[in-house]
Scaffold this active site. Sequence first.
Site, short mmCIF file in Angstrom:
data_model
loop_
_atom_site.label_atom_id
_atom_site.label_comp_id
_atom_site.label_asym_id
_atom_site.label_seq_id
_atom_site.Cartn_x
_atom_site.Cartn_y
_atom_site.Cartn_z
N GLY A 64 4.80 -10.49 3.85
CA GLY A 64 5.27 -10.10 5.08
C GLY A 64 4.66 -11.18 6.53
O GLY A 64 3.53 -10.92 6.11
N ARG A 98 2.43 3.06 9.60
CA ARG A 98 1.73 3.59 10.24
C ARG A 98 2.63 4.50 11.55
O ARG A 98 2.12 5.37 11.71
CB ARG A 98 0.74 2.68 10.96
CG ARG A 98 -0.47 2.69 9.65
CD ARG A 98 -1.50 1.63 10.79
NE ARG A 98 -2.41 1.54 9.41
CZ ARG A 98 -2.57 0.18 8.90
NH1 ARG A 98 -2.10 -0.16 8.83
NH2 ARG A 98 -3.80 0.44 7.89
N MET A 112 1.17 -1.40 0.30
CA MET A 112 0.25 -0.34 -0.03
C MET A 112 0.82 1.60 -0.10
O MET A 112 0.43 2.12 0.41
CB MET A 112 -1.07 0.55 1.58
CG MET A 112 -2.12 -1.00 1.49
SD MET A 112 -2.97 -1.05 1.74
CE MET A 112 -2.34 -0.90 4.17
N LEU A 158 7.26 3.48 1.70
CA LEU A 158 7.39 1.74 1.35
C LEU A 158 8.76 2.40 2.66
O LEU A 158 9.10 3.55 2.93
CB LEU A 158 8.49 1.75 0.30
CG LEU A 158 7.63 1.49 -0.92
CD1 LEU A 158 8.33 1.58 -2.52
CD2 LEU A 158 6.55 0.90 -0.87
N GLY A 166 11.11 -2.67 5.58
CA GLY A 166 10.31 -4.01 5.41
C GLY A 166 10.07 -4.47 3.96
O GLY A 166 9.75 -5.73 3.54
N HIS A 167 9.18 -3.43 3.14
CA HIS A 167 8.35 -3.89 2.00
C HIS A 167 9.72 -4.18 1.12
O HIS A 167 9.95 -4.30 0.12
CB HIS A 167 8.06 -2.10 1.70
CG HIS A 167 6.92 -1.77 1.99
ND1 HIS A 167 6.81 -0.72 3.18
CD2 HIS A 167 5.58 -2.57 2.18
CE1 HIS A 167 5.83 -0.27 3.35
NE2 HIS A 167 4.70 -1.66 3.15
P1 AMP Z 1 1.16 -3.01 3.47
O1 AMP Z 1 1.82 -1.87 2.72
O2 AMP Z 1 0.99 -2.61 5.03
O3 AMP Z 1 -0.20 -3.16 2.92
O4 AMP Z 1 2.15 -4.46 3.46
C1 AMP Z 1 2.48 -4.93 2.41
C2 AMP Z 1 3.36 -6.09 2.57
O5 AMP Z 1 4.97 -5.51 3.91
C3 AMP Z 1 3.04 -7.29 3.17
O6 AMP Z 1 3.03 -8.26 2.54
C4 AMP Z 1 3.39 -6.48 4.65
O7 AMP Z 1 3.04 -8.29 5.82
C5 AMP Z 1 5.00 -6.49 4.20
N1 AMP Z 1 5.04 -5.89 5.86
C6 AMP Z 1 4.88 -4.90 5.89
N2 AMP Z 1 5.73 -4.05 7.52
C7 AMP Z 1 6.40 -5.64 7.34
C8 AMP Z 1 7.74 -5.68 8.25
N3 AMP Z 1 7.99 -4.57 8.84
N4 AMP Z 1 8.97 -6.29 7.24
C9 AMP Z 1 7.92 -7.28 6.86
N5 AMP Z 1 6.89 -7.53 5.43
C10 AMP Z 1 6.74 -6.05 6.67
#
Ligand code: AMP
Length: 281
Positions: free
Chosen positions: A147, A187, A27, A30, A33-34
């Site tokens: 993740g 967030r 989403m 970035l 983690g991303h």
């Molecule tokens: P989001 O942008 O929050 O929807 O996350 C996109 C992808 O990044 C999802 O597969 C999450 O699980 C992964 N993700 C988010 N935060 C982390 C993190 N701290 N470590 C590893 N993967 C993450």
Amino acid sequence: MIVAADTAALMEKIDVMPRPLCLVPTMGALHEGHLALIHEARRVVGTTGTVAVSIFVNPIQFDRKEDLDKYPRPLSADLAACEAAGADLVFTPESGQMYHADHSITVSENRLSSFLCGASRPGHFSGVCTVVMKLFMLFRAQSAVFGKKDFQQLAIIKRMVRDLNVPIEIIGHATIREADGLAMSSRNVRLSPEQRADAPIIRRSLTAARDLLSLGERQAESILAAARHHLEKSQMLKIDYLSLVDAETLEPVATIRRPAILATACFYDTVRLIDHVELLP
Ligand code: AMP
């Protein structure tokens, strides 16, 4: 790096992108983690395959309008980060591109979604499954990386792929954390400096409770009480849920005999953060 801002542009490009193609759905906003997921995708497809990233704040997975409205959207920084991380293709659709005004089909999962985040965010996982399925169809990816931080989401997507025979491999990646242990999250930038300083208590509470397991404690009640006691030392956070569940079924467990997960969601004002630890007996 190719940027496709709508589905028509993506359709034009997708057939000529070298295979295998690995998709990293995000989403945006970035963080490391991303980027770790993008690097994993590169490892999976090799130098000649395609690493694709989607950046889409999916409105139908938000249960609170304020959370959707305040979700950070730093698109140009995100595109630069994708480029630096070695992505080949980035998809950045608008909401109107992804959902017809009269769209009427959704994908829902009805068992794993009834626990944890699914219980406190009605409709959330149906929104996630629907958008992820659409992305799988649009990209026709051979694999996708998610993740483990969102372990319930990962479990539900694996279940969707299994139950609907979706021809894709789902890869889980370990959680990337800040130096003080806080799980990275888009967030986190919405926390005040005081809340940000307090937030590592979430991880500390979970790991302190996990330590009881190595001392021989097997009763969920005692482990949950220890985690709750630790979390309640914070004057700032509000616990949304704190649960100890089976790692596979996600059902609450009373005695730990199989791999389990101690998971929590906490609010700092309106900012909701999640984290978990694995409990291996
Ligand atoms: P989001 O942008 O929050 O929807 O996350 C996109 C992808 O990044 C999802 O597969 C999450 O699980 C992964 N993700 C988010 N935060 C982390 C993190 N701290 N470590 C590893 N993967 C993450």
